[in-house]
Scaffold this active site. Sequence first.
Site, mmCIF file in Angstrom:
data_model
loop_
_atom_site.group_PDB
_atom_site.id
_atom_site.type_symbol
_atom_site.label_atom_id
_atom_site.label_comp_id
_atom_site.label_asym_id
_atom_site.label_seq_id
_atom_site.Cartn_x
_atom_site.Cartn_y
_atom_site.Cartn_z
ATOM 1 N N PRO A 174 62.886 35.504 58.620
ATOM 2 C CA PRO A 174 63.304 36.278 57.680
ATOM 3 C C PRO A 174 64.589 35.541 56.870
ATOM 4 C CG PRO A 174 63.828 37.420 59.648
ATOM 5 C CD PRO A 174 62.891 36.412 59.955
ATOM 6 N N CYS A 175 64.857 35.943 55.845
ATOM 7 C CA CYS A 175 65.949 35.386 55.145
ATOM 8 C C CYS A 175 67.227 35.378 56.034
ATOM 9 C CB CYS A 175 66.131 36.201 53.826
ATOM 10 S SG CYS A 175 67.448 37.613 53.960
ATOM 11 N N LEU A 176 68.238 34.485 55.715
ATOM 12 C CA LEU A 176 69.420 34.155 56.494
ATOM 13 C C LEU A 176 70.242 35.447 56.452
ATOM 14 C CD1 LEU A 176 70.273 30.467 55.812
ATOM 15 C CD2 LEU A 176 69.239 31.336 58.012
ATOM 16 N N SER A 178 69.798 38.491 56.937
ATOM 17 C CA SER A 178 69.595 39.182 58.178
ATOM 18 C C SER A 178 70.257 38.890 59.257
ATOM 19 C CB SER A 178 67.845 39.468 58.455
ATOM 20 O OG SER A 178 67.431 38.267 59.110
ATOM 21 N N ARG A 179 71.081 37.833 59.473
ATOM 22 C CA ARG A 179 71.675 37.527 60.470
ATOM 23 C C ARG A 179 73.063 38.188 60.597
ATOM 24 N NH1 ARG A 179 67.404 35.281 59.659
ATOM 25 N NH2 ARG A 179 66.597 33.327 60.563
#
Length: 275
Positions: A174-176, A178-179
């Site tokens: 998933p896209c960064l 989401s970190r």
Amino acid sequence: MIITEKLPQLQALFQQMDRALIAYSGGVDSTLVAKIAYDILGDRALAITAVSPSLLLEDLAEARIQAAEIGIQHREIETQEMENPNYTSNPVNRCYFCKSELHDTLKPLAQKWGYSYIVDGVNADDLRDYRPGIQAAKERGVRSPLAEVGVSKTEVRELSKYLGLMAWDKPAQPCLSSRFPYTEEITIAKLQRVGRAEVYLRKLGWKNLRVRSEADTARIELPPEQIKEFVSQTELSQLVQAFQQFGFVYVTLDLEGYRSGKLNQVLPSELLVRP
């Protein structure tokens, strides 16, 4: 059953379309959708990848390779979600604003170029998680063939392997954004810091991983069964030094290990329960 029943259903779905534009991230789900769309529609299928700071350049490069392998037409567009404070403030429905930006960009292009349908890679399992981006896509008339046919994540991989896609076992990516824990502001510098850290670990041979970022702390997540091996095989002092050069102050290892959807465990239970 999946090959004899669900694959024909997916193919039939695209046979009902004259032209289709695929929201193509290069992940295993959208790659499968792009493959089936191309097999049925040929040059009447177009894959479009949204390029923004939340997409690793390495993942973009893989998306290009996979599109070329399939043979599908592939274009890239830039999206501007980082200019929207509703996105960068990182609320629990951040993904809603991301997908709104994506599909508000794709829809006029589809109309301009004569594509009657926009489709994405949402699968049946995604409907059971808290995914506000799905709502944004539905509001804009986007179709989700995998979800419509009831294809699970496991079945996505089975179909991808059957169809000979090299990305059939690719870890979810998933896209960064989401970190980061909800409400922590997202910046380009933070996204780049996380991205460099994950690429560093990938180059060490660890593929299924996350680097979660909270303030100045990096928390490495790996599958539980790999944690002991990681500790014994990794030069931890070198890793810490590298992460500090990326901009982190502290580097930790999550002893519970990687688990999909972990970011959502802090959300109220009523958001997490799905039929």
